[in-house]
Write a protein that holds these residues in place. Structure first.
Motif, mmCIF file in Angstrom:
data_model
loop_
_atom_site.group_PDB
_atom_site.id
_atom_site.type_symbol
_atom_site.label_atom_id
_atom_site.label_comp_id
_atom_site.label_asym_id
_atom_site.label_seq_id
_atom_site.Cartn_x
_atom_site.Cartn_y
_atom_site.Cartn_z
ATOM 1 N N PHE A 182 5.057 5.156 17.695
ATOM 2 C CA PHE A 182 5.386 4.745 16.327
ATOM 3 C C PHE A 182 4.264 3.905 15.720
ATOM 4 N N LEU A 183 3.752 2.945 16.467
ATOM 5 C CA LEU A 183 2.690 2.084 15.949
ATOM 6 C C LEU A 183 1.378 2.851 15.764
ATOM 7 N N THR A 184 1.114 3.811 16.644
ATOM 8 C CA THR A 184 -0.076 4.654 16.476
ATOM 9 C C THR A 184 -0.011 5.396 15.151
ATOM 10 N N MET A 185 1.142 5.995 14.863
ATOM 11 C CA MET A 185 1.278 6.795 13.647
ATOM 12 C C MET A 185 1.361 5.933 12.394
ATOM 13 N N THR A 186 2.031 4.778 12.470
ATOM 14 C CA THR A 186 2.099 3.918 11.288
ATOM 15 C C THR A 186 0.724 3.338 10.948
ATOM 16 N N THR A 187 -0.063 2.992 11.969
ATOM 17 C CA THR A 187 -1.423 2.506 11.711
ATOM 18 C C THR A 187 -2.279 3.611 11.107
ATOM 19 N N PHE A 188 -2.143 4.819 11.626
ATOM 20 C CA PHE A 188 -2.875 5.956 11.074
ATOM 21 C C PHE A 188 -2.518 6.163 9.599
ATOM 22 N N LEU A 189 -1.238 6.147 9.284
ATOM 23 C CA LEU A 189 -0.811 6.353 7.896
ATOM 24 C C LEU A 189 -1.308 5.238 6.989
ATOM 25 N N PHE A 190 -1.266 4.005 7.487
ATOM 26 C CA PHE A 190 -1.742 2.886 6.674
ATOM 27 C C PHE A 190 -3.222 3.056 6.332
ATOM 28 N N PHE A 191 -4.030 3.421 7.315
ATOM 29 C CA PHE A 191 -5.456 3.584 7.041
ATOM 30 C C PHE A 191 -5.728 4.814 6.182
ATOM 31 N N CYS A 192 -4.867 5.809 6.261
ATOM 32 C CA CYS A 192 -4.993 6.931 5.328
ATOM 33 C C CYS A 192 -4.795 6.436 3.894
ATOM 34 N N GLY A 193 -3.780 5.585 3.697
ATOM 35 C CA GLY A 193 -3.576 5.005 2.375
ATOM 36 C C GLY A 193 -4.733 4.124 1.956
ATOM 37 N N LEU A 194 -5.306 3.403 2.898
ATOM 38 C CA LEU A 194 -6.419 2.500 2.613
ATOM 39 C C LEU A 194 -7.686 3.274 2.253
ATOM 40 N N TYR A 200 0.817 -1.212 0.000
ATOM 41 C CA TYR A 200 0.000 0.000 0.000
ATOM 42 C C TYR A 200 0.856 1.270 0.000
ATOM 43 N N MET A 201 2.147 1.126 -0.287
ATOM 44 C CA MET A 201 3.031 2.286 -0.203
ATOM 45 C C MET A 201 2.624 3.391 -1.178
ATOM 46 N N LYS A 202 2.174 3.022 -2.356
ATOM 47 C CA LYS A 202 1.767 4.031 -3.333
ATOM 48 C C LYS A 202 0.598 4.855 -2.803
ATOM 49 N N GLN A 203 -0.404 4.164 -2.243
ATOM 50 C CA GLN A 203 -1.554 4.879 -1.692
ATOM 51 C C GLN A 203 -1.172 5.711 -0.476
ATOM 52 N N ILE A 204 -0.249 5.205 0.355
ATOM 53 C CA ILE A 204 0.189 5.947 1.540
ATOM 54 C C ILE A 204 0.900 7.231 1.133
ATOM 55 N N LEU A 205 1.771 7.149 0.119
ATOM 56 C CA LEU A 205 2.468 8.346 -0.369
ATOM 57 C C LEU A 205 1.472 9.348 -0.948
ATOM 58 N N LYS A 206 0.436 8.825 -1.603
ATOM 59 C CA LYS A 206 -0.608 9.714 -2.120
ATOM 60 C C LYS A 206 -1.355 10.386 -0.975
ATOM 61 N N ALA A 207 -1.643 9.620 0.073
ATOM 62 C CA ALA A 207 -2.364 10.178 1.215
ATOM 63 C C ALA A 207 -1.559 11.279 1.897
ATOM 64 N N LEU A 208 -0.229 11.169 1.858
ATOM 65 C CA LEU A 208 0.622 12.172 2.502
ATOM 66 C C LEU A 208 0.527 13.539 1.823
ATOM 67 N N ARG A 209 -0.048 13.598 0.633
ATOM 68 C CA ARG A 209 -0.238 14.895 -0.025
ATOM 69 C C ARG A 209 -1.375 15.680 0.609
ATOM 70 N N ASN A 210 -2.213 14.995 1.363
ATOM 71 C CA ASN A 210 -3.325 15.661 2.033
ATOM 72 C C ASN A 210 -2.795 16.513 3.184
ATOM 73 N N ARG A 211 -3.217 17.752 3.276
ATOM 74 C CA ARG A 211 -2.702 18.670 4.299
ATOM 75 C C ARG A 211 -3.042 18.216 5.714
ATOM 76 N N GLU A 212 -4.230 17.672 5.878
ATOM 77 C CA GLU A 212 -4.619 17.184 7.211
ATOM 78 C C GLU A 212 -3.676 16.075 7.665
ATOM 79 N N VAL A 213 -3.385 15.153 6.752
ATOM 80 C CA VAL A 213 -2.486 14.043 7.086
ATOM 81 C C VAL A 213 -1.102 14.560 7.411
#
Length: 446
Positions: free
Chosen positions: A121-133, A72-85
Motif C-alpha cells: 500500500f505504501l509503495t503504491m501510494t508513494t508512487f501515486l503521490f510522486f506521479c501527481g508531483l 495534491y489530490m487534484k494533481q494525483i487525479l490528473k496523473a491517473l489519466r496517464n495510461r502508464e500510471v
C-alpha cells in the motif's frame, strides 16, 4: 540566454543535440537544481531514512506523503489519466489482492499481514503521490535526488554514531556509509555536465567504480561502471552517428555487456589478490570456477536459491506476508553449509525468509501476481528509458542512464526496501519525463 535542459522540443534532431552537447554550459542546470519547487520532493526523499515506530515501522518521508495527499489530490487525479500510471496502479491492485488471498490461504498472523499489505500500500501510494508531483514538471525529480543525497549523508552519520564499532560495516564501508549519497550525487553530476562536459563524467564514473570495489561496494561500483560505459557509447552515437537514437538502448546495453567481460576478468584477478577486501576474496576463493560470472553472482546473492525453492512449493499464491517457514530456513542453512563450509552462518536472525530480491520476493510472499507486477515494471522501465533516448534532452537522458543499471540490479538482487523507498520516485519520473517530451513544443509549466 542558453535554453534550459527541460525545454528542448521533441522535434529537435540529432544535429541540434550535437550543438547543445558542445555549446551549453551548466548554468541553466544549476538554476533548475536550486528551484524552490524542488523543496517538497527534497524533504520527502531526505526523510525516507528516518524510521518512525507507530503501529508498525514507517519512514518519516512516507508520513509526509500521507499528510500532503489532500493538497495534491487534484494533481494525483490528473496523473491517473496517464495510461502508464493506470496500468501500474491496476497491476498494483492485483498484487495487493493476491497478497490478501495469500495471507488468508496461509493463515498469516494479523501482525505479519498488516506488514506485508502495508508495504504494498505504501509503495503504491508513494508512487501515486510522486506521479501527481511530477505530472506538471518532471524536473522536480532533481529535488528528489538532492534529498537522496541529504538522506544518504544523514543515514551514514546515524549509522556511524550508533553502529560505528560494527566490524561488518567497517569491512563494507562503501555500501553502508557512501553509496547512499554517492550514487544520486553521480546522477546530479551527470545531469549538470554530461551535455556540455562529458569528459568530466567519464573519468568520474570510472574512478567511482574502482574506488567502490576497493571499499566493499561491488554492486554499486558495477552499476556506475555500466552507466559510464553507456555514457561513452551514447556520446559517440550523438557526435558521430548520422542516424537517430532509436535503437541505442538495445545496442548500447549489448556493447556494455561485451565490455564487462574484461572488467570482470580484472575483478577476479584483483579479488584473488585481496586488493578488493576480505569479502570479495572469500567469494572468489569459494567459487569452483572463479571465471564463471554466474557462479560468482550466485555466491554473492545466494538467497536466490532459497527463493526458487519457496516459489516451487507455492507458485500461485505464495507463502504469505513476511513468511518465515522453518523448513525453508533450515534448507537455506544446509545449502549455505555446502557452499561456505565452516564460514556458513549457524542461524538466521531475520524474521523473514531472506530472499533478497524485489522480483522473487514479490512472488514468494504475494504470489504470481506480484511477480507479474515487477516483470511489467521492468519492461516499462526499459521502454520508457528508450523513449527518452529518442525524445528527451541530454540532461534528462543522463539521469535515466544512471538509473537503469541501478534499477536492474536492485529489482533483481535487493530486498523490498528498494521497491518501497526508491522505486516510486524514479518510475514516476520516467513516466512524466516521457509524457513531457512527447508533447510538441513542450515547455515546463510554472
Amino acid at each position: 540566454m542558453q535554453p534550459s535542459i527541460a525545454s528542448e522540443p521533441r522535434t529537435q534532431g540529432l544535429a541540434n543535440r550535437r550543438v547543445q552537447a558542445q555549446g551549453v554550459n551548466a548554468s541553466s542546470g544549476w538554476r533548475l537544481l536550486l528551484d524552490r519547487r524542488n523543496l517538497i520532493p527534497f524533504m520527502i526523499a531526505a526523510c525516507m531514512v528516518i524510521p518512525v515506530n507507530l503501529i508498525g515501522t514507517f519512514r518519516l518521508g512516507e508520513l509526509l506523503v500521507l499528510a500532503l495527499y489532500p493538497f495534491y489530490m487534484k494533481q494525483i487525479l490528473k496523473a491517473l489519466r496517464n495510461r502508464e500510471v493506470m496500468a501500474i496502479v491496476g497491476l498494483g491492485l492485483l498484487w495487493l489482492t493476491s497478497q490478501v488471498l495469500s495471507d488468508l490461504y496461509n493463515a498469516t498472523t494479523m501482525k505479519n499481514s498488516l506488514r506485508g499489505l502495508g508495504s504494498i500500500f505504501l509503495t503504491m501510494t508513494t508512487f501515486l503521490f510522486f506521479c501527481g508531483l511530477y505530472c506538471r514538471n518532471p524536473r522536480n525529480h532533481l529535488g528528489t535526488l538532492l534529498g537522496a543525497i541529504a538522506g544518504g549523508v544523514l543515514s551514514a552519520g546515524l549509522l556511524y554514531r550508533f553502529e560505528g564499532n560494527n566490524a561488518g560495516y567497517a569491512e563494507n564501508i562503501w555500501d553502508f556509509y557512501v553509496s547512499g549519497w554517492a550514487h544520486p550525487a553521480f546522477a546530479i553530476f551527470a545531469f549538470l555536465f554530461y551535455r556540455s562536459h562529458p569528459w568530466l563524467v567519464f573519468p568520474l564514473g570510472i574512478v567511482y567504480g574502482i574506488v567502490a570495489n576497493m571499499y566493499g561496494g561491488r554492486s554499486d561500483g558495477l552499476v556506475v561502471l555500466i552507466s559510464t560505459l553507456f555514457f561513452v557509447y551514447l556520446w559517440f552515437q550523438v557526435t558521430h552517428s548520422r542516424g537517430d537514437l532509436r535503437y541505442s538502448m538495445r545496442s548500447g546495453l549489448m556493447i556494455c555487456a561485451v565490455l564487462l567481460v574484461p572488467l570482470f576478468l580484472l575483478y577476479v584477478v584483483y579479488a584473488q589478490s585481496g586488493a578488493l577486501g576480505k569479502a570479495a576474496k572469500m567469494q572468489i576463493d569459494l567459487a569452483k570456477n572463479p571465471y564463471n560470472p554466474m557462479e560468482v553472482l550466485l555466491l554473492a546473492r545466494n538467497e536466490s536459491v532459497i527463493a526458487l525453492d519457496a516459489i516451487y512449493e507455492k507458485p500461485i499464491l505464495g507463502h504469505g506476508s513476511w513468511a518465515n517457514p522453518g523448513h525453508l530456513r533450515r534448507l537455506y542453512l544446509l545449502k549455505m553449509r555446502e557452499i561456505y563450509g565452516a564460514a556458513a552462518p549457524k542461524k538466521l536472525i531475520q524474521d523473514i525468509l531472506p530472499v533478497h530480491s524485489v522480483l522473487l520476493g514479490a512472488w514468494v510472499f504475494g504470489g504470481l501476481a506480484g511477480f507479474i507486477f515487477w516483470v511489467y515494471v521492468i519492461y516499462r522501465t526499459f521502454y520508457l528509458s528508450n523513449q527518452l533516448l529518442i525524445n528527451g534532452s541530454m540532461g534528462i537522458i543522463a539521469i535515466a542512464v544512471v538509473y537503469v543499471p541501478y534499477f536492474c540490479w536492485h529489482v533483481l538482487f535487493s530486498p523490498n526496501a528498494f521497491a518501497r523507498f526508491s522505486w516510486p520516485m524514479s518510475m514516476a519520473f520516467l513516466i512524466f519525463a516521457n509524457a513531457f517530451f512527447m508533447r510538441p513544443n513542450a515547455a515546463p509549466k510554472r
